[in-house]
Design an enzyme around this catalytic site. Structure first.
Site, PDB file in Angstrom:
ATOM      1  N   GLY A 137      25.343  47.155  20.512  1.00 46.67           N
ATOM      2  CA  GLY A 137      25.400  45.782  20.033  1.00 46.67           C
ATOM      3  C   GLY A 137      26.048  44.844  21.032  1.00 46.67           C
ATOM      4  N   CYS A 138      26.976  44.038  20.534  1.00 44.36           N
ATOM      5  CA  CYS A 138      27.618  43.027  21.374  1.00 44.36           C
ATOM      6  C   CYS A 138      28.478  43.637  22.474  1.00 44.36           C
ATOM      7  CB  CYS A 138      28.459  42.096  20.508  1.00 44.36           C
ATOM      8  SG  CYS A 138      27.495  41.129  19.310  1.00 44.36           S
ATOM      9  N   ALA A 139      28.893  44.894  22.315  1.00 44.28           N
ATOM     10  CA  ALA A 139      29.672  45.560  23.360  1.00 44.28           C
ATOM     11  C   ALA A 139      28.792  46.012  24.522  1.00 44.28           C
ATOM     12  CB  ALA A 139      30.415  46.766  22.786  1.00 44.28           C
ATOM     13  N   GLY A 140      27.472  45.907  24.362  1.00 42.68           N
ATOM     14  CA  GLY A 140      26.549  46.425  25.366  1.00 42.68           C
ATOM     15  C   GLY A 140      26.668  45.765  26.721  1.00 42.68           C
ATOM     16  N   PHE A 336      33.072  43.472  22.823  1.00 45.81           N
ATOM     17  CA  PHE A 336      33.423  44.153  21.578  1.00 45.81           C
ATOM     18  C   PHE A 336      32.178  44.275  20.701  1.00 45.81           C
ATOM     19  CE2 PHE A 336      36.925  41.183  22.759  1.00 45.81           C
ATOM     20  CZ  PHE A 336      37.767  42.116  23.342  1.00 45.81           C
TER      21      PHE A 336
END
Length: 375
Positions: A137-140, A336
């Site tokens: 997700g956004c941590a990618g 994150f």
């Protein structure tokens, strides 16, 4: 040390403003008891506008998961090459100089990954390694930077291309009316970003020299950010406890900086994921820094919304465009996402136009064999 060069970012041409978002929410969910709270939460995001890959009328319509995924494939192939070309130019490299491609996306699915299509159509070597990242997700975005760093550490003088394609609007679910879904409908936007991590610098190469990276997962929070995969596609699920995750993650960032002899409250630049205003405000509070140090992330949030894995690349682009930093300025990059996972990196600013840097690189330079496109 590997150098993260200036990212390239592209956003689609269709725009929806905060006011339009609120109007659509009022009409689509009229009479729902949770609507007033959702509207307040959306207003508090600070997102002034977002960019969408389709006109809003098509975005609000749900033609089915199959059609949406077809749009994802078509639009990713349409929009990624321009960002890739600019990222290569920013790194002063050609496609054939790239040894690995990391493709990050959590908003559509392709097999083979878009990496195969990029290699076949954009002149990359056929021995280019492929590393798709789909479920962070956004941590990618932070994970992609760290895996590129790791690759260059394992294979000195290699170059890694990072591509992030997040078409979040294709995950909109018109029938979902829980608070988490309504908030996400007013928070997420679409964007494509790309950046190159060079295994070695060179004359004119400016960027972040990657020094150290780390990952951390908050125990027993795997259900706090997740997808429910149903016939209609990806249904985003957000726990109300997510905004509070900076309190346990800030000490992890402090420890990472301290392990390198740095003070996390006294760095020269901060590139962090703009998940929402509470995330940024809490991180500033628990790190003991002024919220303005996250101005590049605030800029991304305001102008583009939460663009998932592309946030850190866009925030870094804004740092580049703000102007040069002193040589060896210290900074952190952090993303994150689901897990709850943090992907963190420490780096120093290098100015490839400085005389001292050019002299050092000339002394270190060595011929690099060219493998060519192996049929």
């Amino acid at each position: 040390m590997p150098i993260l060069c200036k990212p390239a970012v592209r956003v689609p041409e269709y725009i929806i403003t905060m006011e339009q978002t609120l109007d659509f929410a009022r009409k689509a969910h009229a009479g729902k008891p949770q609507l007033p709270l959702a509207l307040r939460l959306i207003e508090n995001t600070g997102v002034q506008k977002r960019h969408l890959v389709q006109p809003i009328e098509k975005t609000l319509d749900h033609p089915g998961f199959e059609e949406r995924n077809r749009v994802y494939e078509t639009e990713s192939k349409k929009r990624c090459p321009e960002a890739v070309e600019e990222a290569l130019a920013n790194a002063l490299l050609r496609a054939e100089d790239i040894d690995a491609i990391i493709y990050v996306s959590c908003t559509g699915f392709m097999m083979p990954s878009l990496t195969a299509w990029l290699i076949n159509t954009m002149g990359f070597r056929y021995d280019t390694r492929q590393l798709p990242i789909a479920q962070l997700g956004c941590a990618g975005g932070g994970a992609a930077i760290n895996r590129a760093h790791d690759f260059c550490a394992a294979h000195p003088d290699s170059n890694v291309l990072i591509v992030s394609c997040e078409l979040c609007s294709l995950c909109y679910q018109p029938d979902a009316d829980d608070i988490g879904s309504l908030l996400s409908d007013g928070l997420f936007g679409d964007a494509v970003a790309a950046a190159v991590v060079r295994g070695r610098g060179g004359p004119g190469v400016t960027g972040v020299e990657l020094r150290r990276n780390a990952s951390y997962l908050i125990p027993h929070t795997e259900e706090w950010i997740s997808y429910a995969v149903r016939d209609t596609g990806f249904h985003f699920q957000l726990d109300r406890r997510v905004p509070g995750t900076m309190e346990p993650l800030a000490p992890v960032l402090r420890d990472l900086a301290a392990s390198h002899g740095w003070n996390a409250a006294d760095l020269d630049f901060y590139i962090v994921h703009a998940g929402g205003p509470r995330i940024l405000d809490d991180l500033a509070k628990y790190l003991g820094v002024d919220r303005t140090v996250f101005r590049h992330s605030w800029g991304t949030l305001s102008e583009y919304g939460n663009i998932a894995s592309a946030v850190v690349l866009d925030a870094l682009r804004r740092r580049f465009e703000e102007g040069p930093l002193p040589a060896d300025a210290t900074g952190v990059i952090a993303g994150f996402g689901p897990g709850i996972t943090a992907e963190m990196a420490l780096g120093t600013w290098v100015d490839g136009t400085s005389h001292d840097h050019r002299t050092r690189l000339a002394a270190e330079a060595a011929p690099r064999p060219y493998a060519g496109r192996i049929a």
